[in-house]
Design an enzyme around this catalytic site. Structure first.
Site, mmCIF file in Angstrom:
data_model
loop_
_atom_site.group_PDB
_atom_site.id
_atom_site.type_symbol
_atom_site.label_atom_id
_atom_site.label_comp_id
_atom_site.label_asym_id
_atom_site.label_seq_id
_atom_site.Cartn_x
_atom_site.Cartn_y
_atom_site.Cartn_z
ATOM 1 N N PHE A 150 38.739 -50.175 39.996
ATOM 2 C CA PHE A 150 38.573 -49.138 38.982
ATOM 3 C C PHE A 150 37.195 -49.295 38.359
ATOM 4 O O PHE A 150 36.921 -50.281 37.681
ATOM 5 C CB PHE A 150 39.633 -49.184 37.881
ATOM 6 N N ASP A 235 31.386 -55.804 37.822
ATOM 7 C CA ASP A 235 31.798 -54.844 36.799
ATOM 8 C C ASP A 235 32.612 -55.620 35.773
ATOM 9 O O ASP A 235 33.784 -55.912 35.986
ATOM 10 C CB ASP A 235 32.611 -53.705 37.424
ATOM 11 N N LYS A 264 32.704 -50.995 27.055
ATOM 12 C CA LYS A 264 33.865 -51.270 26.195
ATOM 13 C C LYS A 264 33.513 -52.100 24.955
ATOM 14 O O LYS A 264 32.945 -51.553 24.025
ATOM 15 C CB LYS A 264 34.987 -51.870 27.042
HETATM 16 C C1 LIG Z 1 37.118 -48.845 31.633
HETATM 17 C C2 LIG Z 1 36.395 -49.300 32.847
HETATM 18 C C3 LIG Z 1 35.333 -48.552 33.387
HETATM 19 C C4 LIG Z 1 34.956 -47.188 32.871
HETATM 20 O O1 LIG Z 1 34.567 -47.188 31.543
HETATM 21 P P1 LIG Z 1 34.522 -45.775 30.749
HETATM 22 O O2 LIG Z 1 33.884 -46.143 29.439
HETATM 23 O O3 LIG Z 1 35.944 -45.323 30.594
HETATM 24 O O4 LIG Z 1 33.702 -44.842 31.554
HETATM 25 C C5 LIG Z 1 34.667 -49.075 34.469
HETATM 26 N N1 LIG Z 1 35.008 -50.259 34.997
HETATM 27 C C6 LIG Z 1 36.020 -51.001 34.513
HETATM 28 C C7 LIG Z 1 36.345 -52.325 35.135
HETATM 29 C C8 LIG Z 1 36.760 -50.544 33.432
HETATM 30 O O5 LIG Z 1 37.794 -51.254 32.970
#
Ligand SMILES: *Cc1c(COP(=O)(O)O)cnc(C)c1O
Length: 410
Positions: A150, A235, A264
């Site tokens: 994700f 990520d 985040k």
């Molecule tokens: C939440 C998340 C994203 C995307 O972040 P947004 O601010 O919602 O665009 C990307 N990678 C990971 C691992 C995430 O948990």
């Protein structure tokens, strides 16, 4: 809790839900709870019912709701200047970038807003590095990603998702991605070729259900990227900033990475602030005009992010997550539940997988909500526990009491 809602602006829970249902796109299915006030680990609905937040907006609220230092920075900066665009300099961006680089150990940072934008930035950086530095023939760059990844919701990113629903109806998709099974180092080894520019990986998969890769996987990925002259990009949008009991989750394997996507909790639960960080050998592929964002690097976000990072360090939230996470995990493992398939995770990012014979995780979340505990299932079977890192042991113990009762009820 400090309530300042002007009465004429507040609506009751049912009205709030009905309005969102009527006037909003139906791209979410939220828990039936309306949050009107929040402080620390606690949130409250318009009727005054209190709940513990065990999701933290998917780890965006690591510092707790409305941390006084973050809110203080927000207010102070809001009274000076909030937005300049990158057409001009602002006096908060430089200090923020320096602080972020010092914390992450990288030489440069490129600020954006949402996590998906940080990932898009990483993809652009890796591709351009591939063409300009590695010498990949134009249009041939490949990025390796994992199953069940994700990385966000843009059309490029959902194009390499393996979740059918995330893709359905949104094609055609961007080519240039190769998908390998998460955690399978041999499959990863077989996926590299001369055109591979990067391996993009979540050190622990959050949305997929708190999937921790086998020991040694990331170390092997590091070695493979070195061997094939490809970038290892983590990520850490959900796993970063202390969540897993390390500042960044890839540190669990003692490896270094070539770049990180951050978001985040970088915004302290207040504003969307994200970044791609890397060393100059990668970041220098960007020249003026190559990439950007109107709000990326805005002084309000920069001021908030600096305060958010200060809170992480000064309150030693990473060590808290490690200690409390160990304890919480041990307590969860001791629950003798007929419904639990597996408990997994690191620090305060913990997934409890519900057996299929016990139904889906959603109804368990509903029962926890009735007891004042807000969790959200991820996919069908996993309850994710990820409270703000400022939670106390007493608060966690209170949560555990309810979790135990819900998980042991027949
Ligand atoms: C939440 C998340 C994203 C995307 O972040 P947004 O601010 O919602 O665009 C990307 N990678 C990971 C691992 C995430 O948990």
């Amino acid at each position: 809790m400090n309530k300042k809602n002007p009465a004429q602006l507040s609506v009751g829970s049912q009205e709030a839900i009905d309005l969102a249902e009527q006037w909003g796109a139906h791209n979410y299915h939220p828990l039936e709870v309306v949050v009107a006030n929040a402080e620390g680990v606690w949130v409250e609905d318009p009727e005054g019912n209190r709940y513990m937040d065990m999701l933290s907006a998917y780890s965006a609220v690591n510092q707790g709701h409305r941390h006084p230092r973050v809110i203080g920075a927000l207010i102070e900066q809001a009274q000076r200047v909030t937005l300049t665009s990158r057409a001009f300099h602002n006096d908060r961006l430089g200090p923020f970038l320096k602080q972020l680089c010092a914390l992450t150990g990288f030489e440069a940072a490129l600020p954006m807003n949402t996590g998906a934008e940080a990932v898009e930035t990483a993809i652009k950086a890796a591709r351009k590095w591939g063409y300009k530095v590695k010498g990949v023939p134009d249009g041939q760059a490949e990025i390796i990603v994992a199953t069940d990844n994700f990385h966000g919701r843009t059309t490029t990113i959902v194009g390499f998702s393996t979740e059918a629903q995330y893709r359905d109806g949104f094609g055609p998709f961007t080519p240039g991605f190769r998908i390998v099974p998460f955690g399978d180092a041999d499959a990863l080894a077989a996926a590299f070729n001369a055109n591979t520019v990067a391996f993009l990986i979540e050190p622990i998969q959050g949305e997929a259900g708190i999937n921790v890769p086998p020991d040694g996987y990331l170390a092997r990925a590091r070695a493979l990227c070195d061997q094939h002259n490809a970038l290892l990009i983590a990520d850490e949008i959900q796993t970063g900033f202390g969540r897993t009991g390390r500042m960044f989750a890839h540190e669990w394997e003692g490896i270094s990475v070539d770049g990180m996507c951050l978001g985040k909790a970088l915004g302290g639960g207040v504003l969307p602030v994200s970044a791609f960080v890397a060393d100059k050998r990668v970041m220098d592929v960007f020249h003026p005009g190559d990439h950007g964002s109107t709000f990326g690097g805005n002084p309000l976000g920069a001021a908030v992010a600096m305060a958010a990072l200060d809170v992480l360090i000064d309150e030693d939230l990473t060590a808290r997550a490690a200690a409390l996470g160990d304890w919480f995990m041990a307590q969860l493992l001791e629950i003798d539940s007929p419904h639990v398939q597996e408990v997994r995770g690191r620090g305060l990012l913990i997934g409890v997988e519900i057996k299929e014979s016990s139904g889906r995780a959603g109804p368990f979340c509903d029962r926890l909500k009735e007891r004042g505990l807000l969790c959200k299932e991820t996919h069908a079977q996993v309850i994710r526990f990820a409270p703000p890192l400022v939670i106390t042991k007493d608060e966690l113990a209170w949560a555990l009491g309810h979790i135990r009762e819900v998980l042991t009820a027949p």
